[in-house]
Structure formats: structure tokens, C-alpha cells
Design a protein around this motif. Structure first.
Motif, PDB file in Angstrom:
ATOM      1  N   ALA A   1      -6.782   1.160   4.599  1.00 16.31           N
ATOM      2  CA  ALA A   1      -5.638   0.130   4.997  1.00 16.31           C
ATOM      3  C   ALA A   1      -4.819  -0.079   4.558  1.00 16.31           C
ATOM      4  O   ALA A   1      -3.572  -1.423   5.454  1.00 16.31           O
ATOM      5  N   THR A   2      -5.187  -0.933   3.610  1.00 13.71           N
ATOM      6  CA  THR A   2      -4.234  -2.038   2.541  1.00 13.71           C
ATOM      7  C   THR A   2      -3.410  -1.832   2.542  1.00 13.71           C
ATOM      8  O   THR A   2      -2.993  -0.668   1.769  1.00 13.71           O
ATOM      9  N   SER A   3      -2.006  -1.972   2.610  1.00 13.37           N
ATOM     10  CA  SER A   3      -1.159  -1.621   2.069  1.00 13.37           C
ATOM     11  C   SER A   3      -0.498  -2.378   1.295  1.00 13.37           C
ATOM     12  O   SER A   3      -1.496  -3.780   0.706  1.00 13.37           O
ATOM     13  N   CYS A   4       0.756  -1.913   0.335  1.00 13.85           N
ATOM     14  CA  CYS A   4       1.339  -2.916  -0.850  1.00 13.85           C
ATOM     15  C   CYS A   4       1.530  -4.453  -1.027  1.00 13.85           C
ATOM     16  O   CYS A   4       2.246  -4.554   0.192  1.00 13.85           O
ATOM     17  N   PRO A   5       1.300  -5.140  -2.030  1.00 12.54           N
ATOM     18  CA  PRO A   5       2.462  -6.103  -1.587  1.00 12.54           C
ATOM     19  C   PRO A   5       4.056  -6.038  -1.036  1.00 12.54           C
ATOM     20  O   PRO A   5       3.997  -6.821  -0.442  1.00 12.54           O
ATOM     21  N   TRP A   6       4.453  -5.325  -2.074  1.00 14.43           N
ATOM     22  CA  TRP A   6       5.609  -5.142  -1.899  1.00 14.43           C
ATOM     23  C   TRP A   6       6.259  -4.905  -0.084  1.00 14.43           C
ATOM     24  O   TRP A   6       7.563  -5.146   0.441  1.00 14.43           O
ATOM     25  N   SER A   7       4.783  -4.505   0.689  1.00 16.49           N
ATOM     26  CA  SER A   7       5.122  -4.163   2.018  1.00 16.49           C
ATOM     27  C   SER A   7       5.011  -5.566   2.644  1.00 16.49           C
ATOM     28  O   SER A   7       5.260  -5.694   4.013  1.00 16.49           O
ATOM     29  N   LEU A   8       4.698  -6.397   1.818  1.00 17.10           N
ATOM     30  CA  LEU A   8       4.454  -7.682   3.471  1.00 17.10           C
ATOM     31  C   LEU A   8       5.302  -8.780   3.288  1.00 17.10           C
ATOM     32  O   LEU A   8       7.172  -8.278   2.875  1.00 17.10           O
ATOM     33  N   ALA A   9       5.865  -9.119   5.062  1.00 13.91           N
ATOM     34  CA  ALA A   9       6.998  -9.575   5.209  1.00 13.91           C
ATOM     35  C   ALA A   9       7.714 -10.485   4.379  1.00 13.91           C
ATOM     36  O   ALA A   9       9.370 -10.738   4.131  1.00 13.91           O
ATOM     37  N   GLU A  10       6.982 -11.626   3.933  1.00 10.56           N
ATOM     38  CA  GLU A  10       7.043 -13.310   2.856  1.00 10.56           C
ATOM     39  C   GLU A  10       7.739 -12.076   1.627  1.00 10.56           C
ATOM     40  O   GLU A  10       8.301 -12.512   0.747  1.00 10.56           O
ATOM     41  N   PHE A  11       7.966 -11.079   1.591  1.00 14.75           N
ATOM     42  CA  PHE A  11       8.292 -10.474   0.037  1.00 14.75           C
ATOM     43  C   PHE A  11       9.922  -8.962   0.362  1.00 14.75           C
ATOM     44  O   PHE A  11       9.767  -8.092  -0.295  1.00 14.75           O
ATOM     45  N   GLY A  12      10.287  -9.648   2.224  1.00 12.75           N
ATOM     46  CA  GLY A  12      11.049  -8.565   2.436  1.00 12.75           C
ATOM     47  C   GLY A  12      10.333  -7.252   3.290  1.00 12.75           C
ATOM     48  O   GLY A  12      11.276  -6.466   3.721  1.00 12.75           O
ATOM     49  N   GLY A  13       8.990  -7.184   3.213  1.00 10.44           N
ATOM     50  CA  GLY A  13       8.850  -6.087   3.728  1.00 10.44           C
ATOM     51  C   GLY A  13       8.418  -5.843   5.187  1.00 10.44           C
ATOM     52  O   GLY A  13       9.223  -7.174   5.775  1.00 10.44           O
ATOM     53  N   ALA A  14       7.235  -5.451   6.050  1.00  8.50           N
ATOM     54  CA  ALA A  14       7.165  -5.944   7.669  1.00  8.50           C
ATOM     55  C   ALA A  14       5.835  -5.681   7.720  1.00  8.50           C
ATOM     56  O   ALA A  14       5.141  -6.170   8.828  1.00  8.50           O
ATOM     57  N   ALA A  15       4.599  -6.065   7.036  1.00  4.30           N
ATOM     58  CA  ALA A  15       3.983  -5.851   7.110  1.00  4.30           C
ATOM     59  C   ALA A  15       2.842  -7.626   6.896  1.00  4.30           C
ATOM     60  O   ALA A  15       3.610  -8.056   6.269  1.00  4.30           O
ATOM     61  N   HIS A  16       1.766  -7.211   7.413  1.00  8.08           N
ATOM     62  CA  HIS A  16       0.757  -8.759   6.652  1.00  8.08           C
ATOM     63  C   HIS A  16       0.118  -9.122   6.396  1.00  8.08           C
ATOM     64  O   HIS A  16      -0.611  -7.571   6.099  1.00  8.08           O
ATOM     65  N   TYR A  17      -0.471  -9.931   5.633  1.00  9.45           N
ATOM     66  CA  TYR A  17      -1.671  -9.698   4.792  1.00  9.45           C
ATOM     67  C   TYR A  17      -2.955 -10.015   5.552  1.00  9.45           C
ATOM     68  O   TYR A  17      -3.195 -10.251   6.492  1.00  9.45           O
ATOM     69  N   VAL A  18      -3.821  -8.780   5.314  1.00  9.06           N
ATOM     70  CA  VAL A  18      -4.868  -8.264   5.121  1.00  9.06           C
ATOM     71  C   VAL A  18      -5.909  -7.749   4.465  1.00  9.06           C
ATOM     72  O   VAL A  18      -5.655  -7.027   3.850  1.00  9.06           O
ATOM     73  N   SER A  19      -7.276  -9.012   3.866  1.00 12.59           N
ATOM     74  CA  SER A  19      -7.948  -8.013   3.559  1.00 12.59           C
ATOM     75  C   SER A  19      -8.603  -7.517   3.189  1.00 12.59           C
ATOM     76  O   SER A  19      -8.830  -7.088   4.563  1.00 12.59           O
TER      77      SER A  19
END
Length: 254
Positions: free
Chosen positions: A124-142
């Protein structure tokens, strides 16, 4: 002409010293502890932040990281797999290895190449480029929080691209009792190439460093487990030569 008895040690090196399985298990255990400490450190995010910001990752579509190291790296992995096939079967096979060893060399590599993508599909882990802080919509989850969605597309752990190199560490187990120097050179080359692939993907925002490290650990553990399951803990040069047919022994006419 049969291989002279004097050319072989009276006792297998692995039997006289620490059995191979203990060393391989110790490496796997130490690697697991190091990875767990890495995951607890939070350095994954710290490292990708060196290459990304709110606008994304500048290296994502760069000709070097995307063109040469990603797409080109894929085709290099394909060529390595073709080389492996030729080394295991056909007129160019590695005659210093018994047929059983060659088959295990191929099988270990194939298992690693198949296993990593399967684990990615279940992640279920998304790639870094999907994180909100990098312009995506995901939040970091271990990636240890199994089944917890991060708001992204997932399917990013572990690193599939790095496995295109690291799966070939199977060569270390195939060659270490027959040609130790060749085995070390192969292992070093695989680790360097896998590290380069992993770094390129991290610079692109495609993976965290831990994704590559876990791929390396999985490939090592799988190759070691299959090797010892097939040959036992103390297989070595003498046993390999005894099992090899005359045509496949090193002294056979070429």
C-alpha cells in the motif's frame, strides 16, 4: 583425464572453518537489524527531500536518471538475463559448474525477479513523488503499517528496478566455491549496479532508499535459502565436482 586428487583440499574450506550457512544467516540477520534501525531513523524522507520540493523532482524526467539509468537500466537487466541463460545452458554454458548448480543459479535469479514485483503489487506504500509535499496527494505512511492507505496509488515497495541488478547476486552463491575471485567480482558489480539504480530512482522520486535496501536483503536471503536448501550447509568444490558429469568438469576437453 581425471582431476588429480592433490588439486583438491582434503577437507572442504567451509567444513574446516565456519559453515557457510552460519555466515550467510549472520549476514541476513545483521542486514535485517540494520534495515529496521534505518526504518526507525526517518532518514528515508530526509534523503528524498534533498532531491524534491513542492514542485516535484527535477530529476524525474532527466535524460540521465530517466533515460539512461531507468529505461537503459531495464534493457541492461534484460541483457544480463540473456547472459545468464547462455551461462546455464547451451554450448556457452559455464562448464565449471555442475548442471544442478547452474539450474539453481538460474532459478534463484528468476525467483528474485518474480518475487519483488509481487511484493510491490501487494504493497500500500506510495512513491515519494506521490506525497503532498512533493506536489502529490498522499501522506507519508511507513511500509510497516500493513493495510493502511496513504492516499496515493501505492504499489511502490520494494524497488523493482533495483531488483533488475540485485537479483543477480545469485552468482555469488553459484561461483564462490569454484572461482572465489570471480564470485567476489560478480557480487561487487551487482551491488554497485543495484546501488546506482536505487540512487537514480530516489533522485527521480520513484523510491525511498529503504526500498532498494530491502530489495537487496530479500534477494540475498532468497538466494542463500535456496542454495542451502538445495545443497546443504557444507557444499563446496569437491562435492560439486563429484556430482558433475565428465563433460562438465573443469578438466574436460573444450
Amino acid at each position: 583425464m581425471p582431476l588429480p586428487t592433490a588439486a583438491l583440499p582434503a577437507e572442504l574450506p567451509t567444513a574446516a572453518a565456519v559453515p557457510r550457512w552460519r555466515t550467510d544467516l549472520a549476514i541476513a540477520a545483521a542486514g535485517l537489524v540494520a534495515l529496521l534501525l534505518w526504518d526507525a531513523s526517518g532518514w528515508d524522507l530526509a534523503l528524498v527531500r534533498l532531491f524534491g520540493n513542492g514542485h516535484g523532482f527535477a530529476w524525474r524526467e532527466h535524460w540521465l536518471t530517466s533515460g539512461v539509468l531507468h529505461r537503459g537500466g531495464y534493457w541492461l537487466s534484460v541483457l544480463l538475463f540473456v547472459w545468464l541463460l547462455l551461462s546455464c545452458w547451451g554450448p556457452w554454458r559455464a562448464r565449471m559448474l555442475a548442471p544442478r548448480q547452474r539450474a539453481l543459479w538460474f532459478a534463484s535469479t528468476a525467483v528474485c525477479l518474480a518475487l519483488i514485483p509481487l511484493l510491490k503489487q501487494a504493497s500500500a506504500t506510495s512513491c515519494p513523488w506521490s506525497l503532498a509535499e512533493f506536489g502529490g496527494a498522499a501522506h507519508y505512511v511507513s511500509h510497516w503499517r500493513f493495510g493502511v492507505a496513504d492516499g496515493g496509488s501505492g504499489h511502490c515497495f520494494p524497488s523493482g528496478h533495483a531488483s533488475g541488478a540485485l537479483a543477480f547476486m545469485s552468482a555469488w552463491f553459484a561461483w564462490r566455491d569454484v572461482r572465489p575471485l570471480r564470485a567476489r567480482a560478480m557480487l561487487a558489480s551487482v551491488l554497485v549496479l543495484g546501488s546506482v539504480f536505487g540512487l537514480a530512482q530516489m533522485m527521480r522520486g520513484a523510491h525511498y532508499a529503504s526500498h532498494t535496501l530491502w530489495t537487496a536483503w530479500i534477494c540475498w536471503t532468497v538466494c542463500a535459502a535456496l542454495h542451502h536448501a538445495a545443497f546443504g550447509p557444507r557444499i563446496g568444490l569437491r562435492a560439486s565436482l563429484k556430482k558433475a558429469p565428465a563433460a562438465d568438469r573443469p578438466d574436460a576437453a573444450r
